[in-house]
Design an enzyme around this catalytic site. Structure first.
Site, PDB file in Angstrom:
ATOM      1  CG  ASP A 101      -1.544   7.731   0.613  1.00  0.00           C
ATOM      2  OD1 ASP A 101      -0.588   8.541   0.788  1.00  0.00           O
ATOM      3  OD2 ASP A 101      -2.237   7.918  -0.302  1.00  0.00           O
ATOM      4  CG  ASP A 154      -1.700   1.246   1.360  1.00  0.00           C
ATOM      5  OD1 ASP A 154      -2.312   1.792   0.638  1.00  0.00           O
ATOM      6  OD2 ASP A 154      -1.447   1.863   2.617  1.00  0.00           O
TER       7      ASP A 154
END
Length: 227
Positions: free
Chosen positions: A20, A18
């Site tokens: 953020d 991922d």
């Protein structure tokens, strides 16, 4: 509080990250973005921030926008602001060193941001963009759907069960687990989905070494889990 560190070893053919909260700390800009949206429409910022992390912008806008708001147009406006606003964005500790140790083609980025936003934030944090990026632009259903992680594993030529996912948010963790990949929590998410999962404080707690003698690249990851 006393903290001990219990190492565990994971074998993986690919790593899926991922963005953020996992590779990039974008907290400041995310809060500025949603505060503008909340102020404009007289909404509760706390409620928005509680569910927006890890989800596509348009999905969050659709959930909170007052009746009559053009959701697609509002989401485009928000994303345009986000692409231009990189002040305060930094790499999560250990991210640069870990990514520098990975071979090309051995990892992918799977993010709820669009491609332009992902490239802007990775650049602002001084991180490389891999050859495989699955963004909000590439899926029909965002996290917690596993579509993004399944797509990334397929593009890297591995089964999801051969991959390890690094995620920090509930929606992303649900997506990773649903994909069948081994899932590692980055940071302090305490959602029920984290029960029984490996966890690291940040990416300084991850070490990687190639495994020799395998037909495809394979890696040993050592996770130093904080307790």
């Amino acid at each position: 509080m006393t903290s001990t560190r219990t190492p565990s070893t994971v074998v993986a053919a690919a790593l899926l990250f991922d963005m953020d909260g996992t590779l990039v700390d974008s907290t400041a800009v995310v809060e500025r973005t949603w505060r503008r949206f909340a102020d404009q429409h007289r909404l509760d910022l706390g409620r928005i921030l509680a569910v927006s992390h890890g989800r596509r912008t348009e999905e969050t806008v659709a959930e909170f926008a007052p009746a009559g708001v053009d959701v697609a147009a509002e989401a485009r406006r928000i994303v345009a602001h986000e692409v231009a606003d990189t002040e305060g964005i930094v790499a999560v500790p250990g991210a640069a060193e870990l990514l520098a140790s990975l071979p090309t083609g051995g990892w992918a980025l799977v993010t709820s941001a669009g491609r332009a936003l992902a490239e802007a934030r990775m650049a602002a944090a001084g991180l490389p963009v891999p050859s495989v990026v699955v963004s909000a632009d590439d899926v029909t259903t965002g996290k917690p759907s596993p579509e993004g992680y399944l797509t990334a594993a397929g593009r890297l030529g591995v089964a999801p069960q051969q991959a390890v996912v690094f995620e920090d948010a509930e929606a992303g963790l649900l997506a990773a687990c649903a994909s069948g990949a081994r899932t590692v929590v980055v940071g302090g998410c305490a959602a029920p989905v984290t029960s029984g999962l490996e966890r690291v404080a940040d990416l300084r707690d991850v070490r990687i070494e190639p495994v020799a003698g395998r037909p495809k690249p394979t890696y040993h990851l050592t996770l130093h889990r904080s307790i």
